[in-house]
Design a protein around this motif. Sequence first.
Motif, PDB file in Angstrom:
ATOM      1  N   TRP A 178      21.282  45.734  24.142  1.00  0.00           N
ATOM      2  CA  TRP A 178      21.223  44.599  25.297  1.00  0.00           C
ATOM      3  C   TRP A 178      21.957  44.070  25.946  1.00  0.00           C
ATOM      4  N   PRO A 203      19.130  42.789  18.836  1.00  0.00           N
ATOM      5  CA  PRO A 203      17.830  43.186  19.246  1.00  0.00           C
ATOM      6  C   PRO A 203      16.731  43.269  18.084  1.00  0.00           C
ATOM      7  N   MET A 221      12.794  37.822  23.923  1.00  0.00           N
ATOM      8  CA  MET A 221      13.818  38.905  23.301  1.00  0.00           C
ATOM      9  C   MET A 221      13.172  39.115  21.890  1.00  0.00           C
ATOM     10  N   GLY A 225      11.491  42.511  20.054  1.00  0.00           N
ATOM     11  CA  GLY A 225      12.014  42.979  18.549  1.00  0.00           C
ATOM     12  C   GLY A 225      10.803  43.265  17.639  1.00  0.00           C
TER      13      GLY A 225
END
Length: 307
Positions: A178, A203, A221, A225
Amino acid sequence: MGKNDTRVLTAGIEIPYVGLGTYLIANDDAAAVVRAALGVGFRHVDTAEFYGNEEGVGAGIRQALEAHGLSRKDVFVTTKLWPGNAAWGQTPKTTETTIASLDESLARLGLEYVDLYLIHAPFDHEQRLAQWRGLVELKRQGKARAIGVSNFDVAHIEELVGAGLPLPDANQIELHPWSQKPALVRYLAEKGITPIAYSSLVPLSTWRIAEGHDSAKTAEMRATGERADSPFKAMAAKYGVSEAQVLLRWAIQMGYPVLPKSTKPERMRQNADLFSFRIDDQDMAAIAKMDRGDGVAWPMGDPTKAA
């Protein structure tokens, strides 16, 4: 881990691709963690003045050397200068106090030298060159076999070039799918500077949850995950490894030494077992498209963007 699991720095010394990261490990716990990591095969330990655990890290190294019949040259040790940040009310280090700082770190570690000494971040514009001159002198004295920087961007390194100073051997930066920093990585390759990756596991939905540590990672984010169909879960199933192993293996295939942190021996063994599989070209190409830009490990923002 074997002899081929290293990368050669421009200083001519080998850095193991897999190192133990010790950020957020308390000084009182560090000796046992480091001893366990070296016991399962790690040969690279990363600490810093700022972490406040150099004493424990050094004790763990010495205990492991005795317990496993290793010599000092078998273990690659990195520590970092805390340069001081005037914006936080700190006094930035000078050349002289930089030299004194490594002497103090060596005393805490109980070592005569470190294999790699880094400036932790490019905080103070007025003192960056002075601090780098201190590292150059420490390398000349043999107290650091190699020297480098951390969280430096192209402009920060160009300052060193413009002053006619030696280039760093390494730049330790946040690197993961990322935050791939392609322009900076290309520049480092052109200059022969080794990128060392930290926060490789950003991640993962569980990254830094246990420590309750603040970061710039967003809820979106974290949710990405957690998804059952996340690409790293699919790759982990495909290769028969953990998601963490996929993320660490990606970095190694990119040529970046990694610094996974764990206090659990079984997880340490997994983190060290990165050479029994390879991510195929199709998956590497897919990961190359996942870059989201700046890093998230520092809550105040990516420190490579410091002025």
